[in-house]
Write an enzyme that holds these catalytic residues in place. Structure first.
Site, PDB file in Angstrom:
ATOM      1  CB  THR A  33      -1.004  -0.023   1.177  1.00 12.46           C
ATOM      2  OG1 THR A  33      -1.951   1.024   1.018  1.00 12.46           O
ATOM      3  CG2 THR A  33      -0.317   0.126   2.531  1.00 12.46           C
ATOM      4  CG  ASN A  34      -0.436   4.744  -1.344  1.00 10.57           C
ATOM      5  OD1 ASN A  34      -1.094   5.470  -0.613  1.00 10.57           O
ATOM      6  ND2 ASN A  34      -0.946   4.200  -2.440  1.00 10.57           N
ATOM      7  CG  ASP A  35       3.497   6.836   3.550  1.00 10.21           C
ATOM      8  OD1 ASP A  35       3.304   5.867   4.307  1.00 10.21           O
ATOM      9  OD2 ASP A  35       4.621   7.277   3.269  1.00 10.21           O
TER      10      ASP A  35
END
Ligand code: CTP
Ligand code: CA
Length: 226
Positions: A33-35
């Protein structure tokens, strides 16, 4: 926020907003995933409700609660988000793609937990479809707003995305600046249309950015349609 008796600028309009990051499964217990926190997209959905719109919020997993009055559609992967958005596209007047969609996903999601074996493990990733680009191709009457998260060359990269993805507006954020981009409650953005920079907004809350952005969209909707 609006004076008594003032018409809400998005009354009668259907607005779909995407928010958050997508989750790309590797196996039943692991993912990429990402931030993205989802804060920018949720702020846009909340402001759109305030401006009178009928709002659908398509969201990846976030820690946020759904804005009152918006219909929340929860998704995990980019492929899920694509389906949720494209199946609702026809009904929309405005589409805002604030989500941080994963550019790649694991080539296959293992059905069982991947076991630890060799000293190195190579993951094969495949490109996800670009949802915004598909919207740009499929759109008929919809007013489409994209985002561009950049760490350099903001003006050029944002304008390039606007043109390639056939957006009506694009919101560029330089995510390397303090107070902008992922996770923060504030943002610093530059908003562009086909002819270039429309508005540069210095540091302010994501709610204020959302309001400015939707006001621009509302003005342009009025000048195109009714
Ligand atoms: N986007 C999308 N589907 C993808 C990737 C991005 O709909 N698979 C949308 C985002 O929601 C955003 C816009 O495209 O509105 C720009 O996303 P961004 O990550 O900044 O651009 P990319 O085109 O993915 O290019 P890069 O990450 O290489 O800068
Ligand atoms: Ca990307």
């Amino acid at each position: 926020r609006f004076f008594a008796g003032e018409k809400k600028p998005l009354a009668g309009k259907r607005v779909l907003v995407t928010a958050g990051g997508t989750v790309e499964r590797l196996d039943p217990v692991r993912y990429l995933t990402n931030d993205s926190s989802g804060k920018m997209g949720y702020a846009i959905a909340e402001e759109a409700v305030r401006m009178g719109a009928q709002v659908t919020l398509v969201s990846g997993p976030t820690a946020l609660s759904a804005p009152a009055g918006a219909q929340l559609v929860r998704v995990q992967s980019a492929l899920d988000m694509r389906e949720a958005v494209l199946s609702r596209l026809d009904a929309q007047d405005v589409v805002v793609k604030a989500a941080a969609v994963a550019d790649y996903r694991p080539a296959e999601a293992a059905t069982q937990k991947i076991k630890k074996k060799a000293d190195t493990l190579t993951l094969q990733l495949v490109k996800n479809p670009d949802i915004l680009q598909e919207i740009g191709t499929l759109k008929t009457h919809q007013f489409v707003i994209g985002f561009a998260a950049e760490t350099e060359n903001l003006d050029d990269y944002a304008m390039d995305k606007l043109n390639r993805k056939n957006c009506d507006l694009i919101v560029g954020n330089d995510v390397s600046q303090a107070g902008a981009g992922f996770g923060t409650d504030t943002n610093i953005v530059r908003i562009y249309d086909r002819s270039g920079l429309v508005q540069a907004l210095s540091l302010r809350s994501k709610s204020e950015v959302a309001r400015e952005l939707l006001q621009l969209a509302a003005q342009r909707l009025i000048s195109v349609g009714d």
